[in-house]
Write an enzyme that holds these catalytic residues in place. Structure first.
Site, short mmCIF file in Angstrom:
data_model
loop_
_atom_site.label_atom_id
_atom_site.label_comp_id
_atom_site.label_asym_id
_atom_site.label_seq_id
_atom_site.Cartn_x
_atom_site.Cartn_y
_atom_site.Cartn_z
N ARG A 30 0.81 -1.62 -0.36
CA ARG A 30 -0.28 -0.38 -0.01
C ARG A 30 0.77 1.20 -0.42
NH1 ARG A 30 -5.01 -1.58 0.17
NH2 ARG A 30 -5.30 -3.67 0.87
N ASP A 31 0.45 2.44 -0.99
CA ASP A 31 1.56 3.35 -0.76
C ASP A 31 0.45 4.50 0.68
OD1 ASP A 31 2.31 5.15 -3.38
OD2 ASP A 31 1.70 6.36 -1.53
N ILE A 32 1.98 4.48 0.95
CA ILE A 32 2.18 5.23 2.70
C ILE A 32 1.00 6.68 2.55
CG2 ILE A 32 4.17 7.26 2.28
CD1 ILE A 32 4.85 5.35 5.09
N HIS A 101 8.13 1.69 -10.88
CA HIS A 101 6.97 0.84 -9.93
C HIS A 101 5.52 1.19 -10.44
CE1 HIS A 101 8.60 4.93 -8.48
NE2 HIS A 101 6.91 5.16 -8.26
N HIS A 103 1.53 1.81 -10.36
CA HIS A 103 0.70 2.53 -8.80
C HIS A 103 -1.01 2.02 -9.33
CE1 HIS A 103 2.77 6.10 -7.03
NE2 HIS A 103 3.50 6.19 -8.85
#
Ligand code: 5GP
Ligand code: ZN
Length: 115
Positions: A30-32, A101, A103
């Protein structure tokens, strides 16, 4: 593996991400700073700084980033409503972590064109 790379530290376990999927080739977490209800990053375990640094041998690996994202989208319940995949490259696109990466963004309506 690049010693100073944030995402390499996640691959090695030095920093523990909120992992949603992992296998020998890819890691998803999960993206911060989530920009949508579902915001997951899918990365190759191998350090590749930008899309410009990919070569032909990476084609299967890059394909796997996308098929992994599609599977996670299904598991996250956004496959039918829709989702967006984004790979930013270098300054104009706003790339801030120099380890390739993808998204995966979903759970809300996206605007087009992106900013
Ligand atoms: P970029 O801007 O390079 O396309 O995307 C980098 C993404 O990494 C950003 O969405 C940012 O929120 C995320 N990010 C940066 N640092 C961390 C971190 O320490 N942990 C997690 N999970 N995501 C991070
Ligand atoms: Zn790296």
């Amino acid at each position: 593996m690049s010693a100073e790379c944030l995402f390499c530290k996640m691959v090695s376990g030095k920093i523990k991400p909120n992992t949603v999927y992992e296998d020998s080739d890819v890691l998803a977490f999960r993206d911060i700073n989530p920009q949508a209800p579902v915001h997951i990053l899918v990365i190759p375990k191998k350090h590749i700084a930008t899309l410009n640094d990919l070569n032909q041998r990476d084609e299967d690996l890059v394909g796997k980033l996308i098929t992994t994202a599609a599977r996670i989208a299904k598991e996250s319940g956004v496959a039918e409503s829709g989702y967006r995949t984004v790979m930013n490259c270098n300054a104009d696109a706003g790339q801030s972590v120099f380890h390739v990466h993808l998204h995966l963004l979903g759970g809300r309506v996206m605007r087009w064109p992106p900013g």
